[in-house]
Design an enzyme around this catalytic site. Sequence first.
Site, PDB file in Angstrom:
ATOM      1  N   LEU A  15     -16.546  26.284  42.168  1.00 47.33           N
ATOM      2  CA  LEU A  15     -17.629  26.224  43.137  1.00 47.33           C
ATOM      3  C   LEU A  15     -17.273  27.096  44.335  1.00 47.33           C
ATOM      4  O   LEU A  15     -16.135  27.527  44.488  1.00 47.33           O
ATOM      5  CB  LEU A  15     -17.864  24.778  43.579  1.00 47.33           C
ATOM      6  N   ALA A  16     -18.263  27.331  45.202  1.00 47.91           N
ATOM      7  CA  ALA A  16     -18.001  28.173  46.364  1.00 47.91           C
ATOM      8  C   ALA A  16     -16.847  27.613  47.179  1.00 47.91           C
ATOM      9  O   ALA A  16     -15.971  28.345  47.632  1.00 47.91           O
ATOM     10  CB  ALA A  16     -19.261  28.297  47.218  1.00 47.91           C
ATOM     11  N   GLU A  17     -16.840  26.296  47.399  1.00 45.66           N
ATOM     12  CA  GLU A  17     -15.717  25.646  48.082  1.00 45.66           C
ATOM     13  C   GLU A  17     -15.422  24.286  47.468  1.00 45.66           C
ATOM     14  O   GLU A  17     -16.310  23.634  46.891  1.00 45.66           O
ATOM     15  CB  GLU A  17     -15.997  25.459  49.584  1.00 45.66           C
ATOM     16  N   THR A  18     -14.171  23.889  47.620  1.00 41.33           N
ATOM     17  CA  THR A  18     -13.685  22.573  47.229  1.00 41.33           C
ATOM     18  C   THR A  18     -12.876  22.040  48.396  1.00 41.33           C
ATOM     19  O   THR A  18     -12.112  22.775  49.017  1.00 41.33           O
ATOM     20  CB  THR A  18     -12.808  22.666  45.968  1.00 41.33           C
TER      21      THR A  18
ATOM     22  N   HIS B 119     -20.789  24.161  54.878  1.00 43.39           N
ATOM     23  CA  HIS B 119     -21.253  23.173  53.893  1.00 43.39           C
ATOM     24  C   HIS B 119     -20.123  22.266  53.422  1.00 43.39           C
ATOM     25  O   HIS B 119     -20.358  21.073  53.190  1.00 43.39           O
ATOM     26  CB  HIS B 119     -22.025  23.873  52.746  1.00 43.39           C
TER      27      HIS B 119
END
Length: 305
Positions: free
Chosen positions: A46-49, A82
């Site tokens: 994902l874009a961030e974790t 986010h």
Amino acid sequence: MPRTFPYSVLDVFAERPLEGNPLAVFHDARGLSEAEMQALARETNLAETTFILPAGNPATELTTGVRVRIFTTAEELPFAGHPTLGTASWLYLNHPTLRGAESITLQLNVGPITVRFTPPAAGDLGVRGIMGQNKPVFGVEHDRASVAAAIGLRIEDLSPDHAPQTVSTGMPFCIVPLRSLEVARRLQMSQRDAQAWLSASDAKFFYCIAPAAQQGIPAGPHWHARMQFYGGEDPATGSAAGCCISWLVKSGLAGSGELAVIEQGIEILRPSRIEARASKNENGIDNVKVGGRTIQVADGSFFLP
């Protein structure tokens, strides 16, 4: 026996499940090395974790905040919007001490960031939160021609009235005002060209904006945004939204303290709604607020040796 690490997936800046920007949140990352966190972020893809590091005494997190680290698939970030809103929302929905709290503070690499929540009404999906961001730092105003070339556009595609400028509320973005929504829709950056330009600049990423299609309709978006990076595209970029609203207010394109709605992710079928505002006073631009809805959509566990 394998080590078990539970995690959840949440859709951030989403009005409905399977929209917005998905985020993986590991509930308790104690025992994970930095290399393992980075490997797990690549695994979720994902874009961030994010990785929550609980305090020994949960009660102290009410006053000092919750330690959280943020990783993309490629690197650790000091701040991202986010992941901040989504992680705080997971704590609001699930944490034994912080569940239902009016505000939750995350201790990030950039420092403490506080998210305030509106109690959900009956039938509401998820929870709505608003994060405060750091006072913006305005960097270089950039040459339109060089920016246009870096992002694969012509100089005529950029706004003739406002130059691109780097702004940071914790992560520096080059805010690029485009001439029209039509230009935004055909944006297709070469990451090789973009990264070559960014590496020699004061910005980390580009954030391209244009007036939305139906400005002024009740509750409708005011601005349309795109953020292409790492060879892909971000459905919603909360850190960039803070930079964007700061730039809009400074440039006179948004009123001081007035709500601006930014739509993002439309082109990649992950529509996102970001609400932002900032104030202008004798000290410049401050009181930057970015918010939206977060919906928890999945739970699972990773099993590591």
